[in-house]
Design a protein around this motif. Structure first.
Motif, short mmCIF file in Angstrom:
data_model
loop_
_atom_site.label_atom_id
_atom_site.label_comp_id
_atom_site.label_asym_id
_atom_site.label_seq_id
_atom_site.Cartn_x
_atom_site.Cartn_y
_atom_site.Cartn_z
N UNK A 25 51.30 31.93 56.23
CA UNK A 25 50.04 31.90 56.97
C UNK A 25 48.87 32.34 56.10
N UNK A 26 49.09 33.37 55.26
CA UNK A 26 48.04 33.83 54.37
C UNK A 26 47.70 32.74 53.35
N UNK A 30 44.03 31.11 52.81
CA UNK A 30 43.32 31.08 51.52
C UNK A 30 43.01 29.65 51.10
N UNK A 31 43.94 28.74 51.32
CA UNK A 31 43.69 27.34 50.99
C UNK A 31 42.51 26.78 51.79
N UNK A 32 42.46 27.12 53.06
CA UNK A 32 41.32 26.67 53.89
C UNK A 32 40.02 27.30 53.41
N UNK A 33 40.06 28.58 53.05
CA UNK A 33 38.87 29.26 52.53
C UNK A 33 38.37 28.58 51.26
N UNK A 68 43.64 19.54 42.39
CA UNK A 68 44.35 20.51 41.56
C UNK A 68 43.54 21.79 41.39
N UNK A 69 42.24 21.66 41.17
CA UNK A 69 41.40 22.85 41.02
C UNK A 69 41.36 23.66 42.30
N UNK A 70 41.34 23.01 43.47
CA UNK A 70 41.44 23.74 44.74
C UNK A 70 42.73 24.56 44.80
N UNK A 71 43.84 23.93 44.44
CA UNK A 71 45.13 24.62 44.47
C UNK A 71 45.17 25.76 43.46
N UNK A 72 44.59 25.55 42.29
CA UNK A 72 44.55 26.59 41.26
C UNK A 72 43.74 27.79 41.72
N UNK A 73 42.60 27.56 42.31
CA UNK A 73 41.78 28.67 42.81
C UNK A 73 42.51 29.41 43.93
N UNK A 79 47.48 35.39 44.03
CA UNK A 79 48.09 36.24 43.01
C UNK A 79 47.33 37.55 42.85
N UNK A 80 45.99 37.50 42.89
CA UNK A 80 45.19 38.72 42.78
C UNK A 80 45.43 39.64 43.96
N UNK A 81 45.48 39.09 45.16
CA UNK A 81 45.72 39.91 46.35
C UNK A 81 47.09 40.56 46.28
N UNK A 82 48.12 39.80 45.93
CA UNK A 82 49.47 40.36 45.83
C UNK A 82 49.52 41.46 44.76
N UNK A 83 48.88 41.22 43.62
CA UNK A 83 48.92 42.20 42.55
C UNK A 83 48.20 43.49 42.94
#
Length: 133
Positions: A25-26, A30-33, A68-73, A79-83
């Motif tokens: 869900x998160x 994030x993908x929608x954001x 691809x750039x959408x998916x990368x962002x 990754x930043x949130x998890x870290x």
């Protein structure tokens, strides 16, 4: 069948299932954001009306690098949130928990194997050792 039921109802498995559902869900959030707000802002700065529709063609094949750039962002945000919200706090907690533990083993000076602190002889190389108080 009883063992399978115990396996399914273990706390770790249920917690893992909840974590996967929340993580999915998160990720969707994030993908929608990213696709609704972040990449349109980037596209507005770059002068393009729709960032996700950016592409190039090679011999008639369409390569949609905007998607691809959408998916990368999205990946970088997740990754930043998890870290910063999981990895760093857990590492700090482990350091704090292990800070007050006393050592129970030491290295043998001859073979560098780990042996009990109060040992008088190494169990690996049989070197006689000075006892430590």
């Amino acid at each position: 069948m009883d063992g399978f039921k115990k396996f399914l109802l273990r706390g770790n498995l249920v917690e893992l299932a909840v974590a996967v559902v929340i993580g999915t869900a998160f990720g969707a959030l994030v993908t929608a954001l990213v696709s609704s707000f972040i990449t349109p802002l980037i596209a507005a700065v770059g002068g393009k009306p729709d960032f996700a529709s950016l592409y190039f063609t090679v011999n008639g094949s369409k390569f949609t690098y905007g998607v691809f750039l959408n998916a990368l962002i999205s990946f970088l945000i997740i990754a930043a949130v998890v870290y910063f919200l999981v990895v760093q706090p857990v590492a700090a907690l482990l350091i704090r928990m292990n800070r007050n533990k006393e050592a129970t083993e030491r290295d043998c000076p001859a073979c560098l194997s780990e042996i009990p602190i109060r040992a008088t002889r190494c169990k690996f190389c049989t070197t006689e050792l000075a006892t430590t108080p």
